[in-house]
Write a protein that holds these residues in place. Structure first.
Motif, PDB file in Angstrom:
ATOM      1  N   THR A   1     119.274  64.745  89.203  1.00 54.28           N
ATOM      2  CA  THR A   1     118.580  65.459  89.957  1.00 54.28           C
ATOM      3  C   THR A   1     117.275  64.389  90.540  1.00 54.28           C
ATOM      4  N   VAL A   2     116.666  63.749  89.513  1.00 57.80           N
ATOM      5  CA  VAL A   2     115.879  62.960  89.657  1.00 57.80           C
ATOM      6  C   VAL A   2     116.239  61.357  90.468  1.00 57.80           C
ATOM      7  N   ARG A   3     117.342  61.056  90.251  1.00 52.33           N
ATOM      8  CA  ARG A   3     117.881  60.094  91.059  1.00 52.33           C
ATOM      9  C   ARG A   3     118.026  60.581  92.347  1.00 52.33           C
ATOM     10  N   LEU A   4     118.859  61.500  92.527  1.00 55.37           N
ATOM     11  CA  LEU A   4     119.126  62.297  94.072  1.00 55.37           C
ATOM     12  C   LEU A   4     117.736  62.277  94.553  1.00 55.37           C
ATOM     13  N   SER A   5     116.655  62.832  93.969  1.00 57.65           N
ATOM     14  CA  SER A   5     115.430  62.897  94.613  1.00 57.65           C
ATOM     15  C   SER A   5     114.667  61.674  95.056  1.00 57.65           C
ATOM     16  N   VAL A   6     114.921  60.448  93.961  1.00 55.11           N
ATOM     17  CA  VAL A   6     114.407  59.488  94.602  1.00 55.11           C
ATOM     18  C   VAL A   6     114.934  58.844  95.911  1.00 55.11           C
ATOM     19  N   GLU A   7     116.349  58.826  95.836  1.00 49.79           N
ATOM     20  CA  GLU A   7     117.163  58.250  97.098  1.00 49.79           C
ATOM     21  C   GLU A   7     116.681  59.127  98.333  1.00 49.79           C
ATOM     22  N   ALA A   8     116.704  60.497  98.018  1.00 48.41           N
ATOM     23  CA  ALA A   8     116.454  61.277  99.224  1.00 48.41           C
ATOM     24  C   ALA A   8     114.895  60.773 100.033  1.00 48.41           C
ATOM     25  N   ALA A   9     114.060  60.438  98.913  1.00 52.11           N
ATOM     26  CA  ALA A   9     112.684  60.090  99.389  1.00 52.11           C
ATOM     27  C   ALA A   9     112.842  59.070 100.189  1.00 52.11           C
ATOM     28  N   ALA A  10     113.541  57.971  99.925  1.00 53.99           N
ATOM     29  CA  ALA A  10     113.695  56.529 100.528  1.00 53.99           C
ATOM     30  C   ALA A  10     114.252  56.686 102.002  1.00 53.99           C
ATOM     31  N   PHE A  11     115.436  58.102 101.859  1.00 55.55           N
ATOM     32  CA  PHE A  11     116.125  58.332 102.964  1.00 55.55           C
ATOM     33  C   PHE A  11     115.084  58.908 104.154  1.00 55.55           C
ATOM     34  N   ALA A  12     114.183  59.658 103.471  1.00 53.71           N
ATOM     35  CA  ALA A  12     113.128  60.365 104.389  1.00 53.71           C
ATOM     36  C   ALA A  12     112.367  59.418 105.110  1.00 53.71           C
ATOM     37  N   LEU A  13     111.974  57.996 104.199  1.00 52.83           N
ATOM     38  CA  LEU A  13     111.274  57.026 105.009  1.00 52.83           C
ATOM     39  C   LEU A  13     111.946  56.523 106.041  1.00 52.83           C
ATOM     40  N   ILE A  14     113.265  56.471 105.732  1.00 53.65           N
ATOM     41  CA  ILE A  14     114.204  55.718 106.834  1.00 53.65           C
ATOM     42  C   ILE A  14     114.226  56.536 107.963  1.00 53.65           C
ATOM     43  N   ALA A  15     114.499  57.950 107.527  1.00 57.16           N
ATOM     44  CA  ALA A  15     114.593  58.718 108.965  1.00 57.16           C
ATOM     45  C   ALA A  15     113.256  58.818 109.663  1.00 57.16           C
ATOM     46  N   LEU A  16     112.030  58.679 109.033  1.00 59.20           N
ATOM     47  CA  LEU A  16     110.905  58.437 109.547  1.00 59.20           C
ATOM     48  C   LEU A  16     110.665  57.379 110.555  1.00 59.20           C
ATOM     49  N   GLY A  17     111.437  56.330 109.964  1.00 56.25           N
ATOM     50  CA  GLY A  17     111.409  55.006 110.730  1.00 56.25           C
ATOM     51  C   GLY A  17     112.191  55.168 112.006  1.00 56.25           C
ATOM     52  N   LEU A  18     113.306  55.967 112.071  1.00 54.35           N
ATOM     53  CA  LEU A  18     114.171  56.156 112.902  1.00 54.35           C
ATOM     54  C   LEU A  18     113.670  57.093 114.137  1.00 54.35           C
ATOM     55  N   ASN A  19     112.728  57.941 113.551  1.00 54.05           N
ATOM     56  CA  ASN A  19     112.130  59.025 114.412  1.00 54.05           C
ATOM     57  C   ASN A  19     111.118  58.266 115.265  1.00 54.05           C
ATOM     58  N   ILE A  20     110.620  57.109 114.574  1.00 54.75           N
ATOM     59  CA  ILE A  20     109.467  56.374 115.499  1.00 54.75           C
ATOM     60  C   ILE A  20     110.227  55.972 116.623  1.00 54.75           C
ATOM     61  N   GLN A  21     111.294  55.234 116.462  1.00 59.11           N
ATOM     62  CA  GLN A  21     112.290  54.579 117.229  1.00 59.11           C
ATOM     63  C   GLN A  21     112.602  55.587 118.459  1.00 59.11           C
TER      64      GLN A  21
END
Lengths: 334, 436
Positions: free
Chosen positions: B28-48
């Motif tokens: 779960t910790v691994r999942l959360s870390v990756e999910a946080a990275a994906f949240a950052l990526i989704a934020l980047g796409l949201n800006i675009q």
């Protein structure tokens, strides 16, 4: 003249085969774009779906003991095309029509088509697994070796039965499509709607029928293209997903919305791919004697390395989009 | 609206806790870390997409650029390369590329127009390509034969993340400069084509990226589990703590990016961007430089996507160009954004975490489902379902498609939709309400 035969085998035949597949796919994409105004990303998976439908039908035919001169994957094609057309209609009914009814922007339909892509791929992989299959597990694929000693070559010209069938059925499909678009009432209505949807509607064209016809044609052609591709190579779940971008390239080169342009674009992209990975040094070999002593032609004169074959299509796609987004052939209407 | 976001985030936390109960803490910790990275990526796409309406379908390309950047920065120096002729040959390649670029620029500046110029431009491109190929081919062969690949710079990982953002920004600038004039769906096709070109390059430039041979292990900015185990942690504990430390870094980056994005979006800059998105003709008429502003958004968004890609790669400890797929790296992020709520930063990040959890968990969930179904069908004498494990893995693609379809149909604005403030309209509404 072995070099010339090699050129024909490597460039002309494989370019024609590739071009036929691209053309059949691109016609569907371009028709959908012309009528419904969105880039249908799920078209590649519609092709794969059609190929799997054919595979199932062919397996049934084989288990019934049907054995003809033609491969079973080919004789069941009409049925597969009908079924896939029905599936295409069902997909439109279930996923795109509700969105259209709400009057969403084309972009939303594009995203919806991504969803459809994912679902079709997921279902195919769920039921069929990820392994590759072949239509020719029981009967061997027939290869024709044409003797080329007439022109002084020792190597034969090689073409397989599915490749001949592919080119022939592409030709037949293109002629049928041409007759449909120019002679039938529905086809004319389709061209009118692609030109100007509102004008078509007020002139009394039943746009619903036109949309339905579009999906039927797109589905049938997708099934044809997918099946022929699977006959030529092998059947796998990402069969056509991998070539959806070259198909888009073909449709865009021909000008989105123009059926004839898409066919030309398909062959153009197909030949561009095979021409650019062909090692041109081979053709120079007979002229080696003309060079001064101690000189030689470079051993590799291909325009791009082989591993970039598909990339050629992407580059064409991007360059055409940037330089001439309306496509290379203007004026043709569909 | 804030209440809804809060409830959803609490529910998300609960979901993660539930996953933790079933799958164990290290997972779960691994999942959360990756999910946080994906949240950052989704934020980047949201800006675009959310701010600017720029249909970037090339997310995969930017993730790969970020992944390559962190690999190049953080992998130790490859002395075989530095002691060979390699650097000299690469310098020649750079010189050749510079000459080619100069040639193209020079021809572009010609005062001639029309067909003559077109021909000259094509000739310049061909010539530049030939000059470049004449240098790169021997250099690539030499490096691959003598040193494997160029190796890295051996700098700290966090520098690599930053470089990932920088490199992605550079790539985005070039792509944006040439592509942003295109209409929405054309832009989508162009960017997906470009991302495939980037993938083909990174995959096949073995001298630079080692290609499909993959580079591993990549260093971490925090002690790895193996290092903690030497320091009297037991195995499970070491994984939890090491990954958690990594996760804190990632969350810090993501939250930092969110705060900056929120501040920018709430200010005049954000209003201008929304104005351009909703009606770029009107915005241009008001004197806004639409293309320059869109380029700005495209670059900003890509920075976050590049950083996210770098984080994902260094967390996986392996850079495998063959592992990037449009479904796993472009489409899934679009689903995150649409489901979360495009135009809303908090929503985009929620979508990032939520969809990643759904994406990962749909495999074990469908495996459990199939096993149950299989035992039923066996009981009924229908036989068990074959190959449950490989089939379950494929279910996540289907689930993703289903989620996006349902979202488009029933919640087209996302779970946490964009907040549109229209002060004038609101006051009018209130006035009407008071009167009646």
């Amino acid at each position: 003249m072995n070099e010339l035969v090699f050129f024909i085998n490597k460039v002309l035949i494989s370019g024609t085969v590739l071009g036929s597949v691209y053309a059949l796919g691109a016609v569907g994409i371009t028709l959908i774009f012309g009528i419904l105004r969105f880039a249908h990303f799920a078209h590649g998976d519609l092709m794969t779906l059609g190929a799997f439908v054919s595979f199932i039908l062919a397996s049934i035919a084989t288990s019934l003991g049907i054995q003809t001169f033609w491969p079973n994957g080919f004789i069941i094609l009409p049925f597969a095309m009908v079924i896939t057309a029905g599936l295409a209609l069902g997909i439109d009914r279930g996923f795109y029509q509700p969105l259209r009814a709400r009057g969403v922007k084309p972009v939303t339909l594009l995203i919806a088509s991504i969803g459809v892509t994912l679902m079709i791929q997921g279902l195919i992989r769920l039921f069929a697994g990820v392994r590759t299959r072949s239509f020719f597990e029981e009967v061997p694929k027939e290869l024709f070796r044409l003797d080329m000693s007439v022109i002084g070559a020792s190597r034969p010209l090689v073409i397989s039965e599915p490749q001949i069938l592919l080119v022939a059925s592409t030709l037949a499909a293109v002629i049928a499509l041409h007759l449909f678009l120019t002679r039938s009432r529905l086809g004319k209505g389709m061209r009118a709607m692609a030109d100007n949807a509102d004008l078509a509607r007020v002139s009394g064209i039943n746009t619903r029928h036109v949309i339905r016809a579009t999906w039927v044609i797109a589905g049938a052609l997708a099934s044809l293209a997918g099946t022929m591709l699977a006959l030529d190579v092998t059947l796998k779940p990402d069969l056509a997903f991998n070539i959806i971008l070259p198909i888009f390239a073909a449709a865009i080169v021909g000008g989105l919305g123009h059926a004839y342009g898409a066919i030309a674009g398909g062959f153009l992209v197909g030949f561009a791919e095979t021409l650019s990975v062909f090692n041109w040094s081979v053709l120079l070999r007979p002229f080696k004697g003309l060079l001064p002593e101690g000189w030689s032609f470079p051993s590799d004169l291909s325009i791009v390395p082989t591993e970039y074959k598909l990339t050629v299509a992407f580059v064409i796609l991007v360059v055409v989009l940037l330089v001439r987004p309306t496509g290379l052939f203007k004026g043709a209407s569909s | 609206m804030m209440g809804r976001a809060l409830v959803l985030y609490v529910a998300l936390f609960g979901l993660l806790l539930g996953v933790g109960m079933v799958m164990g803490a290290p997972f779960t910790v691994r999942l959360s870390v990756e999910a946080a990275a994906f949240a950052l990526i989704a934020l980047g796409l949201n800006i675009q997409w959310g701010y600017g309406g720029l249909f970037n379908f090339g997310v995969m390309g930017f993730l790969m650029v970020g992944g390559f950047a962190v690999t190049f920065i953080s992998v130790p120096l490859n002395m075989d390369f530095w002691n060979s002729q390699g650097p000299f040959m690469l310098a020649k390649v750079l010189a050749a590329a510079a000459i080619g670029a100069a040639l193209i620029v020079w021809v572009n500046r010609w005062k001639v127009t029309g067909r003559k110029k077109r021909v000259a431009q094509v000739a310049a491109w061909v010539l530049a390509y030939l000059i470049y190929r004449s240098q790169i081919d021997p250099a690539a062969d030499y490096i691959e034969a003598n040193a494997g690949f160029v190796g890295g710079l051996g700098l700290p990982v966090v520098v690599g993340w930053a470089f990932g953002g920088l490199l992605a920004a550079g790539v985005a600038f070039i792509i944006g400069k040439i592509c942003l004039g295109l209409r929405t769906d054309y832009l989508a096709i162009a960017t997906i084509g470009i991302s495939e070109i980037i993938r083909a390059l990174i995959k096949n430039m073995d001298w630079l990226t080692k290609g499909t041979l993959t580079v591993s292990p990549l260093p971490w900015p925090v002690p790895k589990p193996q290092e903690l185990q030497e320091f009297r942690f037991d195995v499970s504990q070491s994984f939890i703590w090491s990954r958690a430390a990594f996760g804190i870094l990632v969350v810090a980056v993501a939250v930092g990016a969110l705060v900056l994005a929120q501040r920018a979006y709430g200010g005049p800059w954000g209003r201008m961007m929304r104005a351009i998105r909703d009606n770029h003709v009107a915005a241009a008429a008001m004197g806004k430089n639409v293309k320059a502003r869109q380029l700005e958004l495209f670059v900003f968004g890509s920075v976050l996507i590049g950083i996210g890609g770098a984080i994902l790669t260094s967390f996986a400890q392996i850079f495998d160009p063959g592992g990037y797929q449009p479904i796993n790296h472009t489409f899934v992020i679009w689903v995150m954004l649409i489901v979360g709520g495009s135009g809303n930063n908090v929503g985009a990040m929620f979508g990032g975490v939520f969809i990643y959890v759904v994406w990962v968990m749909s495999e074990p969930a469908s495996q459990a489902l199939f096993t149950t179904l299989s035992s039923w069908s066996a009981d009924f004498g229908l036989g068990a379902i074959p190959e449950i494990e490989s089939r379950a893995l494929q279910m996540r693609v289907f689930v993703l498609g289903l989620v996006i379809t349902l979202a488009l149909r029933f919640a087209p604005k996302g779970l946490i939709p964009e907040v549109i403030k229209r002060p004038v309209a609101e006051t009018q509404e209130k006035a009407v309400a008071v009167r009646s």
